[in-house]
Design a protein around this motif. Structure first.
Motif, short mmCIF file in Angstrom:
data_model
loop_
_atom_site.label_atom_id
_atom_site.label_comp_id
_atom_site.label_asym_id
_atom_site.label_seq_id
_atom_site.Cartn_x
_atom_site.Cartn_y
_atom_site.Cartn_z
N THR A 19 0.82 -1.20 0.00
CA THR A 19 0.00 0.00 0.00
C THR A 19 0.86 1.26 0.00
N ARG A 23 1.15 4.06 -3.00
CA ARG A 23 0.85 5.49 -2.77
C ARG A 23 2.03 6.37 -3.15
N ARG A 27 2.09 9.27 -5.97
CA ARG A 27 2.45 10.64 -5.60
C ARG A 27 3.60 11.15 -6.47
#
Length: 53
Positions: A19, A23, A27
């Protein structure tokens, strides 16, 4: 896992939580896109063969 006679001794399982990595990749992609949009026009380059007429 089995013993020499073929009887099951146990089960092994491995799980990795990605996870945070996912992310971070999203980003970075967003920051890269935003950075390319914020460059001043003097730094923009035209693809070869697309010179102004």
């Amino acid at each position: 896992m089995e013993d020499p006679a073929g009887r099951i001794l146990g089960v092994a399982e491995m799980i990795e939580d990605i996870t945070d990595r996912h992310r971070a990749q999203r980003r970075l992609a967003l920051l890269d896109q935003a950075g390319s949009l914020s460059e001043p026009p003097s730094t923009w380059r035209r693809p070869p063969g697309n010179s102004p007429r």
